[in-house]
Design an enzyme around this catalytic site. Structure first.
Site, PDB file in Angstrom:
ATOM      1  N   HIS A  69       0.741  -1.216   0.092  1.00 47.65           N
ATOM      2  CA  HIS A  69      -0.110  -0.111  -0.047  1.00 47.65           C
ATOM      3  C   HIS A  69       0.789   1.087   0.008  1.00 47.65           C
ATOM      4  O   HIS A  69       0.278   2.222  -0.024  1.00 47.65           O
ATOM      5  CB  HIS A  69      -1.091  -0.034   1.231  1.00 47.65           C
ATOM      6  CG  HIS A  69      -0.197   0.172   2.432  1.00 47.65           C
ATOM      7  ND1 HIS A  69       0.140   1.299   3.139  1.00 47.65           N
ATOM      8  CD2 HIS A  69       0.348  -0.725   3.569  1.00 47.65           C
ATOM      9  CE1 HIS A  69       0.496   1.373   4.184  1.00 47.65           C
ATOM     10  NE2 HIS A  69       0.815  -0.008   4.524  1.00 47.65           N
TER      11      HIS A  69
HETATM   12  N1  UDP Z   1      -3.389  -6.272   8.294  1.00 48.72           N
HETATM   13  C1  UDP Z   1      -4.695  -6.822   8.466  1.00 48.72           C
HETATM   14  N2  UDP Z   1      -5.583  -7.206   7.402  1.00 48.72           N
HETATM   15  C2  UDP Z   1      -4.781  -7.184   6.085  1.00 48.72           C
HETATM   16  C3  UDP Z   1      -3.564  -6.622   5.975  1.00 48.72           C
HETATM   17  C4  UDP Z   1      -2.761  -6.163   6.965  1.00 48.72           C
HETATM   18  O1  UDP Z   1      -5.208  -6.966   9.462  1.00 48.72           O
HETATM   19  O2  UDP Z   1      -5.595  -7.487   5.283  1.00 48.72           O
HETATM   20  C5  UDP Z   1      -2.761  -5.770   9.504  1.00 48.72           C
HETATM   21  C6  UDP Z   1      -1.244  -6.313   9.729  1.00 48.72           C
HETATM   22  O3  UDP Z   1      -1.198  -7.512  10.365  1.00 48.72           O
HETATM   23  C7  UDP Z   1      -0.491  -5.064  10.098  1.00 48.72           C
HETATM   24  C8  UDP Z   1      -1.280  -3.986  10.077  1.00 48.72           C
HETATM   25  O4  UDP Z   1      -2.521  -4.461   9.274  1.00 48.72           O
HETATM   26  O5  UDP Z   1      -0.690  -5.275  11.713  1.00 48.72           O
HETATM   27  C9  UDP Z   1      -0.451  -3.289   9.025  1.00 48.72           C
HETATM   28  O6  UDP Z   1      -1.163  -2.394   8.508  1.00 48.72           O
HETATM   29  P1  UDP Z   1      -0.686  -1.217   7.228  1.00 48.72           P
HETATM   30  O7  UDP Z   1      -0.010  -2.099   6.191  1.00 48.72           O
HETATM   31  O8  UDP Z   1      -1.892  -0.549   6.760  1.00 48.72           O
HETATM   32  O9  UDP Z   1       0.133  -0.139   8.027  1.00 48.72           O
HETATM   33  P2  UDP Z   1       1.768  -0.159   8.320  1.00 48.72           P
HETATM   34  O10 UDP Z   1       2.231  -1.331   9.377  1.00 48.72           O
HETATM   35  O11 UDP Z   1       2.626  -0.226   6.823  1.00 48.72           O
HETATM   36  O12 UDP Z   1       2.050   1.233   8.956  1.00 48.72           O
END
Ligand code: UDP
Length: 381
Positions: free
Chosen positions: A214
Site C-alpha cells: 500500500h
Molecule cells: N493487516 C490486516 N489485514 C490485512 C492486511 C494487513 O489486519 O488484510 C494488518 C497487519 O497484520 C498489520 C497491519 O494491518 O498489523 C498493517 O497495516 P498497514 O500495512 O496498513 O500499515 P503499516 O504497518 O505499513 O503502517
C-alpha cells in the site's frame, strides 16, 4: 500515581490515546487495555470505515472512540491541520493528563502537536525508528514527534541509540520493547480455527504466499503499481498460490490505471480482519509486503518476509534473518523462487529464532511509565 487514580469518565481528563489508522489500532490495543478506564480513545478518522477501523475496534475489544470529522481523504497538510484543530478544541474542553501517540502517521503528528500546543505531556510509542529516507512522509512525522515527546518508548536498543545520537536526553528514553509481540500472541487464532481459515481460502499450510502492498512508492505511478503484481505473478506461474488482500489505496490505484488483468492469476481479496491476517500469515511459506507492522509480526510468527521497499526503518527483522529488502518486479520473482526452494529448512531455522521486538511486556511497561508521567504533572499542577 497508579492508573486507578486516573479514571476517565466523560468530563474528566484521562489519558488521550490519539490514533487514525489500522496499524495504530492494532499496536495500541494492548496498551489501551492496560490503561483501562483511564484511556480516552480519539480517532482522527484518517482511515475510518468498517474494513480498516470498525471491525478492528470490535476484534481488539476497544472502547468507542471520540471521532474527528473531515480528516480522511485530504492531502497530508489538510489532514494534519483538520485533526490538530479539532484535537485542540477537544483538549481545551477536557484536558487530558497525558497524550499517547504511536508510530509515524499524520494522526501521530497531529496528536503530538495538539499535546505540545497545550503543554500536555506526550508519550511516543515506537520512538527512534529511522529509514533515513527523506522522500517518505512517515520519516518526517516520526522525527518531529520524537523531538517534542516527553517519554520516548524505544522498542529496541538500536532505537534507543538512535535517539541518543540525536541528542535526546537519556531521561526521556525508555527501553520498552514493541507492543506487537503481545498483540500477536493474544490475537492469533488457535490451531483449529487456523485450519478452518486455510480451508476456507483453499490453501495448504506452508504452500502459499501472502502479499500486501500500500505504500506510495508501490502505488503512486502505473509503473510502480505494476511491479509488485508482476513479481507475484511470476511466483504464481511457478506454481505457488498467492493470496493478495488489497489495501483500499492499492485497489483504487489498480482500477484507476486499468491494471486488473495483472492481478488475474493472484487470489485477489479484500483486506481481512486482524485475526484472519495473523492466521493466514502464520502458515504462509513466504510473506511479501511493504507494511511496517508485517515486518515485526513475521518475527513473532516465525515466517520469512520479502520487504518490497527501497529502505526500512526496521532493520531488526533483516538482521535476524526473517526478512530481506527486494526490488519489486523480476528481482521479487527471483528471490521468492530462491526462498521458496528451501522452505522447510528456513521455517525450522526461523522457528528457533527469537523475535528482536521484545518479551510481550511492552504495554505493561509503557502503561506504568505513562501513568507516572501523567501523575507527576497532575501533582505538580
Ligand atoms: N493487516 C490486516 N489485514 C490485512 C492486511 C494487513 O489486519 O488484510 C494488518 C497487519 O497484520 C498489520 C497491519 O494491518 O498489523 C498493517 O497495516 P498497514 O500495512 O496498513 O500499515 P503499516 O504497518 O505499513 O503502517
Amino acid at each position: 500515581m497508579s492508573l486507578h487514580h486516573l479514571p476517565h469518565h466523560p468530563g474528566t481528563a484521562g489519558i488521550a490515546v490519539v490514533l487514525g489508522t489500522r496499524p495504530e489500532l492494532v499496536k495500541l490495543a494492548p496498551l489501551i487495555h492496560e490503561l483501562g478506564p483511564a484511556a480516552r480513545l480519539v480517532h482522527t478518522g484518517q482511515h475510518w470505515d468498517e474494513a480498516m477501523s470498525g471491525r478492528f475496534l470490535r476484534e481488539l475489544d476497544l472502547p468507542e472512540p471520540e471521532l474527528l470529522t473531515g480528516v480522511g481523504g485530504r492531502p497530508r497538510a489538510g489532514q494534519i491541520a483538520a485533526a490538530l484543530d479539532q484535537l485542540d478544541t477537544a483538549f481545551a474542553a477536557d484536558q487530558p493528563a497525558a497524550v499517547v501517540v504511536q508510530g509515524d502517521t499524520n494522526a501521530t503528528l497531529a496528536g503530538a502537536l495538539a499535546a505540545n500546543a497545550r503543554g500536555i505531556p506526550l508519550v511516543h510509542v515506537e520512538a527512534g525508528l529511522r529509514s533515513h529516507d527523506r522522500a517518505m512522509p512517515e520519516e518526517h512525522n516520526r522525527v518531529m514527534v520524537d523531538h517534542i515527546a516527553d517519554l520516548l518508548c524505544a522498542a529496541t536498543e538500536a532505537n534507543s541509540a538512535q535517539l541518543r545520537a540525536e541528542s535526546l536526553p537519556a531521561e526521556r528514553i525508555a527501553p520498552t520493547g514493541n507492543t506487537v509481540v503481545e498483540v500477536v500472541r493474544r490475537q492469533l487464532p488457535g490451531s483449529r480455527a487456523r485450519a478452518a481459515l486455510l480451508a476456507r481460502h483453499g490453501l495448504t499450510a506452508d504452500r502459499y504466499v501472502l502479499a500486501t502492498v500500500h505504500r506510495p512508492e508501490n502505488t503512486d505511478t502505473a509503473d510502480a503499481l505494476g511491479a509488485v503484481p508482476a513479481g507475484l505473478d511470476q511466483i504464481a506461474r511457478a506454481g505457488t498460490p498467492v493470496l493478495f488482500p488489497m489495501h483500499p489505496r492499492t485497489r483504487a490505484a489498480v482500477d484507476r490505471h486499468g491494471l486488473t488483468p495483472l492481478v488475474g492469476r493472484l487470489a485477489d481479496a479484500d483486506p481481512v480482519g486482524y485475526a484472519d491476517f495473523l492466521g493466514l500469515a502464520r502458515h504462509a511459506a513466504l510473506l511479501v509486503s511493504d507494511s511496517g507492522g508485517v515486518q515485526e509480526e513475521c518475527t513473532v510468527l516465525g515466517r520469512p518476509l520479502l520487504v518490497v521497499r527501497r529502505s526500512t526503518e526496521r532493520p531488526e527483522a533483516i538482521d535476524t534473518g526473517f526478512a530481506v529488502l527486494v526490488q519489486p518486479g523480476p528481482e521479487l520473482g527471483a528471490v521468492a523462487g530462491e526462498w521458496l526452494s528451501d522452505t522447510p529448512q528456513r521455517l525450522s531455522r526461523l522457528a528457533g529464532t527469537p523475535s528482536p521486538y521484545g518479551d510481550g511486556l511492552a504495554s505493561a511497561r509503557i502503561a506504568r511509565l505513562t501513568a507516572a508521567l501523567a501523575g507527576s504533572t497532575a501533582l505538580a499542577a
